[in-house]
Design a protein around this motif. Structure first.
Motif, PDB file in Angstrom:
ATOM      1  N   TRP B 301       0.617  -1.282  -0.261  1.00 16.04           N
ATOM      2  CA  TRP B 301       0.109   0.092   0.310  1.00 16.04           C
ATOM      3  C   TRP B 301       0.868   1.332   0.037  1.00 16.04           C
ATOM      4  CZ3 TRP B 301       0.874  -2.684   4.352  1.00 16.04           C
ATOM      5  CH2 TRP B 301       1.088  -2.206   5.898  1.00 16.04           C
ATOM      6  N   ALA B 302       1.781   1.145   0.575  1.00 22.45           N
ATOM      7  CA  ALA B 302       2.833   3.053   0.867  1.00 22.45           C
ATOM      8  C   ALA B 302       3.152   3.311  -0.593  1.00 22.45           C
ATOM      9  CB  ALA B 302       4.045   1.761   2.266  1.00 22.45           C
ATOM     10  N   HIS B 303       3.264   2.167  -1.489  1.00 22.06           N
ATOM     11  CA  HIS B 303       3.639   2.988  -2.796  1.00 22.06           C
ATOM     12  C   HIS B 303       3.057   3.815  -3.227  1.00 22.06           C
ATOM     13  CE1 HIS B 303       0.773  -0.730  -5.294  1.00 22.06           C
ATOM     14  NE2 HIS B 303       0.962   0.538  -5.199  1.00 22.06           N
ATOM     15  N   HIS B 304       1.914   4.329  -2.192  1.00 19.69           N
ATOM     16  CA  HIS B 304       0.927   5.447  -3.281  1.00 19.69           C
ATOM     17  C   HIS B 304       1.886   6.968  -2.527  1.00 19.69           C
ATOM     18  CE1 HIS B 304      -1.959   3.501  -5.659  1.00 19.69           C
ATOM     19  NE2 HIS B 304      -1.633   1.990  -4.497  1.00 19.69           N
ATOM     20  N   MET B 305       2.291   6.506  -1.371  1.00 26.63           N
ATOM     21  CA  MET B 305       2.932   7.631  -0.445  1.00 26.63           C
ATOM     22  C   MET B 305       4.032   7.599   0.051  1.00 26.63           C
ATOM     23  SD  MET B 305       0.616   6.176   2.807  1.00 26.63           S
ATOM     24  CE  MET B 305       2.160   6.592   3.952  1.00 26.63           C
ATOM     25  N   PHE B 306       5.015   6.916  -1.076  1.00 27.68           N
ATOM     26  CA  PHE B 306       6.453   7.439  -1.365  1.00 27.68           C
ATOM     27  C   PHE B 306       7.081   7.928  -0.904  1.00 27.68           C
ATOM     28  CE2 PHE B 306       6.829   3.384  -4.360  1.00 27.68           C
ATOM     29  CZ  PHE B 306       7.180   2.696  -3.430  1.00 27.68           C
ATOM     30  N   THR B 307       6.610   9.923  -1.045  1.00 26.99           N
ATOM     31  CA  THR B 307       6.953  10.819  -0.363  1.00 26.99           C
ATOM     32  C   THR B 307       7.023  11.778   0.768  1.00 26.99           C
ATOM     33  OG1 THR B 307       5.199  11.623  -1.795  1.00 26.99           O
ATOM     34  CG2 THR B 307       7.220  11.389  -2.912  1.00 26.99           C
ATOM     35  N   VAL B 308       5.679  10.656   1.240  1.00 26.93           N
ATOM     36  CA  VAL B 308       5.650  11.420   3.065  1.00 26.93           C
ATOM     37  C   VAL B 308       6.489  10.845   3.542  1.00 26.93           C
ATOM     38  CG1 VAL B 308       3.114  10.932   3.223  1.00 26.93           C
ATOM     39  CG2 VAL B 308       5.165   9.044   4.131  1.00 26.93           C
ATOM     40  N   LEU B 316      12.405   1.092   0.192  1.00 21.95           N
ATOM     41  CA  LEU B 316      12.916  -0.368  -0.743  1.00 21.95           C
ATOM     42  C   LEU B 316      11.585  -1.763  -0.082  1.00 21.95           C
ATOM     43  CD1 LEU B 316      16.499  -0.387   0.215  1.00 21.95           C
ATOM     44  CD2 LEU B 316      15.495  -0.273  -1.621  1.00 21.95           C
ATOM     45  N   PHE B 317      10.998  -2.318   1.252  1.00 25.40           N
ATOM     46  CA  PHE B 317      10.536  -2.908   0.787  1.00 25.40           C
ATOM     47  C   PHE B 317       8.786  -2.842  -0.274  1.00 25.40           C
ATOM     48  CE2 PHE B 317       5.743  -4.953   2.686  1.00 25.40           C
ATOM     49  CZ  PHE B 317       6.775  -6.120   2.802  1.00 25.40           C
ATOM     50  N   PHE B 318       8.796  -1.546  -0.034  1.00 26.27           N
ATOM     51  CA  PHE B 318       7.979  -1.418  -1.042  1.00 26.27           C
ATOM     52  C   PHE B 318       7.707  -1.463  -2.304  1.00 26.27           C
ATOM     53  CE2 PHE B 318       5.196   0.145   3.428  1.00 26.27           C
ATOM     54  CZ  PHE B 318       4.690  -0.922   3.962  1.00 26.27           C
ATOM     55  N   MET B 319       8.577  -0.700  -2.339  1.00 23.90           N
ATOM     56  CA  MET B 319       9.256  -1.123  -4.041  1.00 23.90           C
ATOM     57  C   MET B 319       9.290  -2.312  -4.363  1.00 23.90           C
ATOM     58  SD  MET B 319      12.589   0.564  -5.793  1.00 23.90           S
ATOM     59  CE  MET B 319      14.140  -0.273  -5.723  1.00 23.90           C
ATOM     60  N   VAL B 373       8.854   2.447  -8.821  1.00 25.77           N
ATOM     61  CA  VAL B 373       9.864   2.879  -8.434  1.00 25.77           C
ATOM     62  C   VAL B 373      10.653   3.348  -8.174  1.00 25.77           C
ATOM     63  CG1 VAL B 373      12.888   3.355  -9.705  1.00 25.77           C
ATOM     64  CG2 VAL B 373      10.924   1.361 -10.617  1.00 25.77           C
ATOM     65  N   THR B 374      10.159   3.454  -6.609  1.00 27.96           N
ATOM     66  CA  THR B 374      10.996   4.598  -5.745  1.00 27.96           C
ATOM     67  C   THR B 374      11.327   6.272  -5.505  1.00 27.96           C
ATOM     68  OG1 THR B 374      10.888   2.916  -3.872  1.00 27.96           O
ATOM     69  CG2 THR B 374      11.435   5.099  -3.004  1.00 27.96           C
ATOM     70  N   PRO B 375      12.377   6.456  -6.243  1.00 27.71           N
ATOM     71  CA  PRO B 375      13.594   6.859  -7.000  1.00 27.71           C
ATOM     72  C   PRO B 375      12.715   8.257  -8.110  1.00 27.71           C
ATOM     73  CG  PRO B 375      15.075   4.919  -7.263  1.00 27.71           C
ATOM     74  CD  PRO B 375      13.618   4.811  -6.341  1.00 27.71           C
TER      75      PRO B 375
END
Lengths: 183, 533
Positions: B301-308, B316-319, B373-375
């Motif tokens: 779920w947290a890939h919707h909020m990488f920038t928080v 890394l886990f969520f990516m 991809v987080t970055p």
């Protein structure tokens, strides 16, 4: 529904009840995420929640790093609805990990009535928040200011000597919110 | 409702109750299925009209037609309507119509709950749509309802919260019904691994609904008490945390996106084998892939909020888990392609839409990988790239498969063939315009245009103009869809029982139109043995 007589009524009810119970449990799970989140924040330092220690603990540091200094920056915010001016009297300090350090903040009530506010602290980067402990802080209690009153508010903190080597700068931010209840 | 009366004109000899109260009190799965589908078609045009207003305002830079508050409420309402009012009810409608016929059951397991689940919907949407006419206007804080912004909603706020509660209750009711039906009412010989994939995808969707919607109900309840009862779950002043809402919301929100798309996988897995005249390639791997996607949907779920501001380990886990979803999804896409390989393919309208789905949904999947991809997500976050991504997976994904499914089963429901020429027009108009509409939005997002803003910098003008033109053509093309459906309900070439010569499945062994009561006696186990999926 006039249909097959061999309808498995019992089985249907059993499945339905199980699913309803699951839904109710998941509703509860949503709420249980609240304390779970707090625990997770405390463990990981997520959210920048700072720790509190007694003066006794602060005075008995582990090993002092004589040659290491960490820059601590102070950031102040006032939330919408609170008619205050709020600033740090020192913008930044270089502190020795393990040593108790003091600094002062100043708040002024700009309105013509007495107002109460409480400050919420946050430390960045989040990894540093686990090593950032306070012995005294104006944020531990609700602050009340009379009309046009200015108040100097002290903070005493220790940056733990175990703070990771790659953290050179720690930012401590306070946001003052208006508090309705007078405690 | 007038259309639904017509839908049924063929069944009257099968002792269907008559009069308008029939629709209020019916417990027949076909009636309820029709009501769900007609309801979602109506909502599709209400939500679509809002999208047209959005594209009108974005046609040129500057503020021309609506004020920003109204624009924001259009964005918010468009999303809520399309998700909760179109795609979710439409899938429940298809489940109602098809699942009993596909598994050889006489009706749904809990017919009264079924009736309730449907009739909650018009009331819930009345609540939500009424807010357009109350002081302060409709909710404008985005469908994700992030505090503290959403707490600034005026009088519309409780309407929004209770509408979401009702919609959740309706969907959970529908899910319980589907699961109780599939687990207890399969015809003798219909083992779980003989079920058509549409049924399988719905089983998994049902579990996702029951596990995730109550969490949303909890989250919006917390918003309600934060606003009116002095709690501070999400208020930093009281020791809460607004970011926690995002965690709870997306714990629901990510399974939700699979709720919207999994039944689409089922539909496409029914249509492609039919028109390729080959059995589905890798049936079991399809089932496992769907289950794997559903499991993964709860831990990404947290890939919707990488920038928080998450710890590196969290990012890394969520990516990694997010990108892992590409594996089961890839299994599905390759299976569809392998099904078509060396098949004797024909390209009737349902097949065209299914193929459009496979290609365009995959484009949406690829942009999803980029966002995972987080970055780089730090650049894409809250830009039009995200808008382009989720419209590719929802419009050319979920909506395309809904349209494909409608063309595919409409002859079975009405007993008439739809007009194939018009169907092809509908497909080509939609497919060209939808790409004109959404493809430029990728470029806008990469160039930095933020979402949910009524105005934009002038360098974005050309792509927005192109996008708006595509939007209007796409919107108008859907009127053709309604015309084709109404025409097909009223009459047309008589459909045979099997309808498509490559069709397999118990529903095709029934007469066309499907009789009001079907499978009062279970189907012959040998039909099932012969392969139905």
């Amino acid at each position: 529904m006039a249909g097959r007589k061999i309808l498995n009524r019992q089985g249907i009810n059993k499945t339905a009840i199980r699913l309803v119970v699951t839904a109710v449990i998941m509703f509860g799970f949503g709420f249980s995420l609240v304390p779970l989140y707090d625990v997770l924040c405390e463990v990981t330092g997520l959210n920048g929640k700072t720790g509190v220690i007694s003066r006794q603990e602060a005075k008995s540091p582990g090993e002092l790093h004589e040659d290491r200094l960490v820059k601590v920056q102070f950031v102040t915010n006032v939330a919408v609805g609170l008619p205050w001016r709020f600033k740090a009297l020192e913008k930044e300090l270089f502190v020795r990990p393990g040593k108790l350090t003091f600094t002062n903040f100043q708040a002024t009530n700009l309105s013509q009535s007495s107002v109460a506010g409480s400050a919420v602290p946050s430390v960045a980067p989040s990894i540093a928040s686990r090593y950032f402990n306070k012995t005294d802080c104006f944020c531990f209690v609700v602050q009340s200011l009379d009309p046009n009153q200015t108040k100097i508010m002290p903070v005493a903190f220790v940056v733990d000597s175990k703070i990771p080597d790659n953290v050179d700068v720690v930012t401590l931010s306070y946001t003052f919110f208006k508090t309705e209840e007078k405690i | 409702m007038a259309d639904s009366m017509n839908l049924d004109s063929g069944h009257h000899e099968h002792h269907a109750p008559s009069g308008w109260t029939r629709w209020l009190t019916t417990t027949n799965h076909k009636d309820i299925g029709s009501m769900y589908l007609i309801f979602s078609l109506i909502m599709f045009f209400i939500g679509g009209a809002m999208a047209m207003i959005i594209r009108l305002e974005l046609f040129q830079p500057g503020l021309q037609f609506v004020d920003p508050q109204f624009y924001n409420s259009m964005v918010t309402m468009h999303a809520l309507i399309m998700i909760f009012g179109v795609v979710m009810p439409a899938w429940t409608g298809f489940a109602n119509w098809l699942i009993p016929m596909m598994i050889g059951a006489p009706d749904m397991a809990l017919p009264r709950l079924n009736n309730w689940s449907f009739w909650i919907l018009p009331f819930a949407f009345s609540l939500l749509l009424l807010t357009l006419f109350i002081p302060g206007g409709a909710p404008a804080g985005g469908w994700t309802m992030y505090p503290p912004l959403v707490l600034q909603t005026g009088a519309a706020f409780p309407f929004l919260i209770f509408a979401v509660h009702f919609l959740g209750a309706s969907s959970i009711g529908g899910a319980i019904n589907v699961l109780a039906t599939v687990f207890n009412m399969r015809a003798p010989g219909m083992t779980l691994l003989k079920l058509p994939l549409f049924v399988w995808t719905w089983i998994i969707t049902g579990f996702l609904l029951i596990a995730s919607l109550p969490v949303l109900a909890g989250a919006v309840t917390m918003l309600l008490t934060d606003k009116y009862f002095g709690t501070s779950f999400f208020s930093a002043a009281g020791g809460g945390d607004p970011v926690m809402f995002q965690h709870i919301f997306w714990f629901f929100g990510h399974p939700e996106v699979y709720i919207l798309i999994l039944p689409a996988f089922g539909v496409v897995s029914a249509i492609i084998p039919t028109f390729a005249r080959k059995p589905l390639f890798g049936y079991q791997s399809m089932v496992y892939a769907v289950a794997a996607i559903a499991f993964l949907s709860f831990i990404v779920w947290a890939h919707h909020m990488f920038t928080v501001g998450m710890p590196l380990a969290g990012e890394l886990f969520f990516m990694y888990t997010t990108i892992l979803i590409a594996v089961p999804t890839g299994v599905k896409v390759f299976n569809w392609v392998a099904t078509m390989w060396k098949g004797a393919m024909t390209f009737e309208t349902p097949m065209l839409f299914a193929l459009g789905f496979v290609i365009l949904f995959t484009i949406g999947g690829f942009s999803g990988l980029m966002l995972g991809v987080t970055p780089v997500d730090f650049q894409y976050h809250d830009t039009y790239f995200v808008v382009a991504h989720f419209h590719y997976v929802l419009v050319t994904g979920a909506i395309y498969s809904l349209i494909a499914a409608t063309y595919f089963w409409l002859p079975k429901w009405t007993g008439h063939m739809y007009n194939e020429t018009l169907g092809k027009w509908h497909f080509w108009l939609s497919t060209i315009s939808v790409n004109v509409l959404f493809f430029p939005q990728h470029f806008l997002g990469l160039a930095g245009m933020p979402r949910r803003i009524p105005d934009y910098s002038v360098q974005f003008a050309e792509f927005n103009m192109i996008s708006s033109i595509g939007g209007w053509v796409y919107g108008l093309s859907q009127l053709l869809f309604v015309y084709i459906i109404i025409k097909c309900v009223r009459g047309g070439k008589k459909a045979s029982d099997r309808v498509w010569d490559g069709a397999h499945g118990l529903e095709w062994t029934l007469a066309s139109p499907a009789p009001y009561h079907s499978f009062d006696t279970p189907p012959d186990p040998s039909t099932i043995e012969g392969g139905v999926r």
